[in-house]
Each structure stands twice: as C-alpha cells, then as structure tokens.
Design a protein around this motif. Structure first.
Motif, PDB file in Angstrom:
ATOM      1  N   VAL A 180       0.832  -1.203   0.000  1.00 14.03           N
ATOM      2  CA  VAL A 180       0.000   0.000   0.000  1.00 14.03           C
ATOM      3  C   VAL A 180       0.868   1.255   0.000  1.00 14.03           C
ATOM      4  O   VAL A 180       0.632   2.198  -0.762  1.00 14.03           O
ATOM      5  CB  VAL A 180      -0.945  -0.003   1.218  1.00 14.03           C
ATOM      6  N   VAL A 181       1.911   1.274   0.857  1.00 16.80           N
ATOM      7  CA  VAL A 181       2.820   2.418   0.883  1.00 16.80           C
ATOM      8  C   VAL A 181       3.513   2.578  -0.467  1.00 16.80           C
ATOM      9  O   VAL A 181       3.655   3.690  -0.987  1.00 16.80           O
ATOM     10  CB  VAL A 181       3.851   2.251   2.013  1.00 16.80           C
ATOM     11  N   ALA A 182       3.941   1.453  -1.041  1.00 15.04           N
ATOM     12  CA  ALA A 182       4.585   1.525  -2.345  1.00 15.04           C
ATOM     13  C   ALA A 182       3.626   2.068  -3.403  1.00 15.04           C
ATOM     14  O   ALA A 182       4.020   2.873  -4.257  1.00 15.04           O
ATOM     15  CB  ALA A 182       5.087   0.143  -2.753  1.00 15.04           C
ATOM     16  N   GLY A 183       2.377   1.632  -3.349  1.00 16.91           N
ATOM     17  CA  GLY A 183       1.395   2.139  -4.298  1.00 16.91           C
ATOM     18  C   GLY A 183       1.156   3.632  -4.138  1.00 16.91           C
ATOM     19  O   GLY A 183       1.067   4.371  -5.128  1.00 16.91           O
ATOM     20  N   LEU A 184       1.058   4.098  -2.895  1.00  9.78           N
ATOM     21  CA  LEU A 184       0.850   5.526  -2.646  1.00  9.78           C
ATOM     22  C   LEU A 184       2.059   6.347  -3.098  1.00  9.78           C
ATOM     23  O   LEU A 184       1.909   7.415  -3.712  1.00  9.78           O
ATOM     24  CB  LEU A 184       0.574   5.759  -1.164  1.00  9.78           C
ATOM     25  N   LEU A 185       3.272   5.852  -2.776  1.00 12.81           N
ATOM     26  CA  LEU A 185       4.476   6.555  -3.215  1.00 12.81           C
ATOM     27  C   LEU A 185       4.555   6.613  -4.734  1.00 12.81           C
ATOM     28  O   LEU A 185       4.895   7.657  -5.317  1.00 12.81           O
ATOM     29  CB  LEU A 185       5.723   5.863  -2.655  1.00 12.81           C
TER      30      LEU A 185
END
Length: 464
Positions: free
Chosen positions: A156-161
């Motif tokens: 999720v963090v990777a997707g947001l970044l």
C-alpha cells in the motif's frame, strides 16, 4: 506470552532473536513493495518488453551471493558475512532508485540481489548455531511472521508513493531503515561465538554460481528473441545452467532423492511456483484490468499475510511431521494458483486474486518453515553454510526460471504473438503443475538417511 515464545526471548536468545526478526522485517518491506512499483518503473524507463529482467537480475545475482555468504559463514562466521551483505543490499537500492534507464535499473537490482543472497544464507547459519532443534520451528515461524507488518503496509505504501510521488522512493526511502537494521542486528551477531573454520577457500564455487546465472539469463534472452539464433542461445543456456548447478546442489537433487536432495528440490518447486506468479500478478492487474498501483498491492498483501499466519500456526505444533506440513503447503499453493487464473479474465475485474492469493500464501507459510527445519535436521553443523546455500540456490534458480518464463510470454504478448491474458493463463498452468509435483514429492523430504553423495554434489565451502 506462551512458554515457547518466552524461550525464544529468554536471556540466552533475546538479543539474537530480536536482531534476526528486525533485519527480516526491514528487508521484507522492500520485497513486498517492489512488485507493486515495478510496472510503473519499467514503463517510465521504457522497458515493458523486458519486464522480467529486474526480477531475474536480482535472483541470478542472489545465487552468487548465496555461495559467497555460505563461504564466509562457514569460514569466518556471520559477524563478517552479514555487514558485507547488508552493505551490498543498500548499494543496490541506491543504484536502482537513481537509475535513468533500464540497464542501470537492472544493474542496481543485481547488486541488491547479491546482498540479499548473502543475508539469506547468514540467517540460516545463525539459526543453526544459536538455537536448539526444539526452538527452530518457533524461530522460523517468528521470522516468517516478521513479514506481517511489511505485508500489511508495504504494497500500500509503495502504491501511494508510486502514485503521488515517484516509484524511486520505494527504493531510496528504505536506505535509512536498512542502516538501522544493521545497527540493531550487528551486536547480536557479534555476541555469538566465533565458529568459522578459517580455512582458505577457492573461487571455484563462485564461478559455478556465476555460470548457472549466465545460463538462466541466456534462456530468458533466447525466449525473447524468437529466431534461429535463439535456439543456439537456449542450448548454451541449458548447458551452462546444468554445469553450474551440479557442483552447487546435493547429488540427487534433480531426481529428488530421499533426504536432503528432496528438501532442496522441494524448495525449488515451492519457490518457483509462488514467486513466478507473485511477479506476474501486479502486471496482470495493471495491464489487463487497469487497476492503480495501490489496488495492485492489496492481493500481494493478502498473500503475505496468509504466509505469515500459516507460519505462526505451524510453529505452535512442533511435534507434527514437517513433511506433512510441506505436503499441505504444496496443496494449498496449487489451489491458490489455480484460482488466481480467474484474475486473467477481463470480465471479472481482477478481484478474485484478492482471495486466491491469500490461499497461496497460506501454502507458503506451511511449506517454507517446514523446509527450513528439515534442512537443519539433516545438515551437520560444519556443513550448514553450504547446505543452506544449496537450499537458497534451488529457491532463486527456480524462481528466476519461472519469472523468466512469464517474462518471455509477456514479451510475446507485447509483440502481438498472443494476448496478455493467454500469456498469464499459460504461466499459471505451468506453476500449478509444479506445485502438484511438489505434493507428490514432499514425502521424500522427511527421510532421515545418510547423504554420502551430498559431499560430492555440494562440497563444503571451506574445501572449495
């Protein structure tokens, strides 16, 4: 906290357990995040036809790193090998994060893979040295459970970044965490007694590992050419792969002979089937269904959570035969893979993968720790570095071949030879077949028989 957990965290093991779990946690963030960011990264670098190469470069370099890590672990102990592995891993993150073209990006992933290979073997060396056999199922369960937080937030963090900043921060943002992990785990490793043999090694095994890696790369490149020259390259690739692997794996691995060879062979089947699809799934959801990077990360999270949950569960039943857990793991993986074929159907929107990949993760959570325990049961202390390296080499070689197969099919779809959904379905069929073969072979991994051929097929690193 139950008694088993207290023993892992008692006075004798507290520092070592905490250090290992923290290191795995931080490295797991990268492993969980990179798949989410990869479709965007290769698109920005104009390398969609070469989608599999960043994964394959990581895995091929891991083979060499595992041999080097096993060498250092057997000769000089984990206190020397671990800092070098973490430093290489961090350098690879930096190169990949700053890459301006596909070639540099692939090179960064290779450096990162080399460091990851060293780290993965050193963890087994430490586990065999610092923990009694009765604690090892708990330890491997705790290490696998260290993936829970990265599994929940990493994709999720990777997707947001990737969506709101840049995919580059998926790599660069991890550098402070990797430095922190080294600072936390190094005191624990230095507290262990020095058990390295101190014997001089030769570069022979490293060259064999490099030859195997060249064979894998050759096969993948041949598959993407699709011309007459490709046949010659493929033949040379197969020859290089077989010649390179033979001295690195226990004798009988190819036919899954009972005992240690079967353990190593099963590790290859389990890892190849899972990670082949794990790399392909984000591209499938992005290209076939148009899902965002954030949405693409959710099924990867579900798979990793299933993995961690099953790992914790198997650790609570140390008396259950590990080969039975391994068979159940292969069966669940096959079920999850077959169900994930629905994600290739455009009309279904990709949503079935959110549940089916969790089932595949449950299979990995049962199978991977079981194989780790079986390896340590069958491997004498003076060979744990070499045998752990053989286990990991089978893992990454099979993973690289399966990801390479998926990459060849994706390249064919890019060239218009077939549709992308068809490429995905063919890949899934192959991966499911590998898992079913694992169901049949898993019973051989529990046999406690002498392995005289292992000394010939995977010679001790100190003597090589």
């Amino acid at each position: 906290m139950d008694g088993g957990s207290a023993r892992l965290l008692d006075r004798a093991h507290r520092l070592t357990t905490s250090g290992l779990v923290l290191l795995v946690t931080f490295v797991a963030f990268e492993a969980m995040a990179v798949g989410t960011a990869m479709p965007t990264a290769v698109a920005e670098l104009h390398g969609l036809a070469w989608y599999a190469w960043p994964f394959s470069a990581f895995l091929v370099a891991q083979v060499v790193g595992m041999v080097v890590g096993g060498d250092l672990g057997d000769r000089r102990g984990a206190r020397v090998a671990l800092p070098w592995g973490v430093a290489a891993f961090a350098a690879g993150l930096l190169v990949a994060g700053l890459a301006g073209n596909m070639a540099v990006f692939v090179a960064g992933r290779a450096v990162q893979g080399f460091g990851g290979g060293v780290i993965s073997v050193v963890l087994y060396v430490v586990a065999g040295q610092a923990y009694a056999p009765r604690l090892r199922p708990r330890l491997f369960g705790a290490i696998s459970a260290a993936w829970v937080l990265p599994a929940l937030v990493g994709p999720v963090v990777a997707g947001l970044l990737t969506t709101h900043a840049s995919w580059r921060w998926v790599f660069l943002g991890l550098l402070p965490l990797i430095a922190l992990s080294l600072g936390l785990v190094l005191p624990a490793v230095r507290a262990l007694p020095a058990t390295g043999s101190g014997l001089k090694s030769s570069a022979a095994r490293r060259w064999w590992a490099l030859l195997a890696g060249v064979g894998i790369a050759g096969l993948q490149y041949a598959g993407q050419r699709r011309d007459l020259l490709a046949l010659a390259i493929a033949v040379a690739g197969v020859a290089a792969l077989l010649a390179g692997l033979r001295p690195l794996l226990p004798a009988g691995t190819g036919r899954a002979a009972r005992g240690l060879p079967a353990v190593v062979a099963c590790r290859g089947l389990l890892a190849g089937a899972f990670f082949g699809m794990d790399a392909l799934l984000p591209l499938t959801l992005t290209e076939v269904h148009g899902l965002s990077p954030t949405a693409v990360g959710i099924p990867l999270t579900a798979g990793a959570v299933g993995w961690a949950a099953a790992s914790h569960l198997q650790g609570r039943f140390p008396s259950v035969a590990r080969e039975r857990l391994l068979r159940a793991g292969f069966a669940l993986l096959a079920l999850g893979l077959a169900g994930t074929a629905l994600a290739a159907v455009p009309a279904l929107g990709g949503w079935p993968a959110y549940g089916t990949w969790a089932i595949a993760g449950l299979g990995m959570g049962l199978g991977m720790p079981a194989l780790g325990v079986l390896l340590l049961d069958l491997s004498p202390e003076h060979r744990r570095g070499a045998d752990s390296a053989a286990l990991q080499i089978a893992d990454v070689t099979s993973s690289a071949l399966c990801i390479g197969l998926a990459g060849v099919l994706v390249a064919a779809a890019t060239a218009g030879a077939l549709s992308l959904p068809a490429a995905v379905l063919v890949s899934i069929a192959v991966f499911t077949l590998l898992a079913l073969v694992g169901v049949r072979l898993s019973g051989r991994a529990g046999a406690r028989v002498p392995q005289p051929g292992a000394a010939e097929g995977a010679t001790t690193l100190s003597a090589s």
